[in-house]
Design a protein around this motif. Structure first.
Motif, short mmCIF file in Angstrom:
data_model
loop_
_atom_site.label_atom_id
_atom_site.label_comp_id
_atom_site.label_asym_id
_atom_site.label_seq_id
_atom_site.Cartn_x
_atom_site.Cartn_y
_atom_site.Cartn_z
N TYR A 43 56.29 48.70 -14.17
CA TYR A 43 56.94 49.41 -14.74
C TYR A 43 56.51 49.54 -16.16
O TYR A 43 55.86 49.87 -17.71
N ARG A 99 61.38 55.22 -16.26
CA ARG A 99 61.46 54.97 -14.72
C ARG A 99 61.33 55.94 -13.53
O ARG A 99 60.93 55.84 -12.58
N ASN A 124 57.35 55.95 -13.13
CA ASN A 124 57.41 55.33 -12.78
C ASN A 124 56.97 55.67 -10.74
O ASN A 124 56.66 54.60 -10.40
N TRP A 138 52.66 49.33 -17.49
CA TRP A 138 52.95 50.85 -18.06
C TRP A 138 53.30 51.40 -19.90
O TRP A 138 52.91 52.70 -20.05
#
Length: 220
Positions: free
Chosen positions: A21, A37, A40, A24
């Motif tokens: 996470y 999130r 993700n 990215w």
């Protein structure tokens, strides 16, 4: 008979979700696009290039293949730098107990992961010695939900699909295991997946139930 258990890596044996996470998100911030999130979560169980597409879909410009490869490489460099902090303590609860129990029963233990960083993660968490077969993103052409990674792990272990159990925490991984002709034990985020043959919140929660799992194979 249950002769081989094939574990996914991230989210099953080790949790590196937070590292993915953060890496990215750093790429998304560089591009000036939001990354949540929830985004993700959509990257679970898929390849690095497919994960990149989740980031780029919010970007108004298009990217060449070379630019995409550069971004994916940059993300992986960020992620690998974070991996240096991994240690034996980062194995998830119940993992070492499960591996020890399976060894005592003579079951072959394997890893089937789309991650190309699998060997390093296993080494840093000291889980590598507990695995007799390892198939990672370095060994496959197709990522999950394609069954290649699990099919190859079963072949290397020397067992037919009906003798293998896949342990997964991602929807794509559950589909890949079923597509390989194997039974699937779903944990974590995939625990409510109706396609899975066995479902538990965590790997640790399965520990009192392995006799039932073995019996299910014997009765098939």
């Amino acid at each position: 008979m249950l002769n081989c258990v094939i574990f996914d890596l991230d989210g099953v044996l080790v949790s590196t979700d937070e590292l993915h996470y953060r890496a990215w998100k750093a790429i998304a911030e560089k591009l000036g696009v939001p990354f949540t999130r929830q985004d993700n979560m959509r990257q679970r169980g898929v390849s690095r290039m497919e994960s990149l597409e989740v980031v780029l879909e919010k970007c108004p410009r298009t990217f060449t293949q070379d630019e995409k490869l550069a971004l994916a490489t940059e993300k992986n460099d960020l992620y690998r730098a974070m991996l240096t902090d991994l240690s034996r303590a980062d194995a998830l609860p119940g993992v070492r107990e499960t591996l020890a129990m399976l060894r005592e029963r003579g079951v072959v233990t394997a890893v089937g992961s789309s991650s190309k960083n699998t060997p390093e993660i296993l080494q840093r968490t000291e889980l590598g010695d507990g695995m007799q077969v390892v198939v990672s993103g370095l060994d496959i052409t197709h990522s999950k939900p394609h069954p290649e990674v699990f099919a190859k792990a079963g072949e290397r272990a020397g067992f037919a699909p009906q003798q293998c159990l896949v342990v997964e925490d991602a929807e794509t991984g559950v589909r890949a295991g079923k597509a390989a002709g194997m039974r699937v034990l779903a944990v974590g985020a995939a625990k409510d997946n109706s396609e899975a043959d066995f479902r538990f919140a965590t790997l640790a929660e399965t520990l009192p139930h392995w006799d039932e799992i073995f019996s299910a194979f014997e009765q098939a």
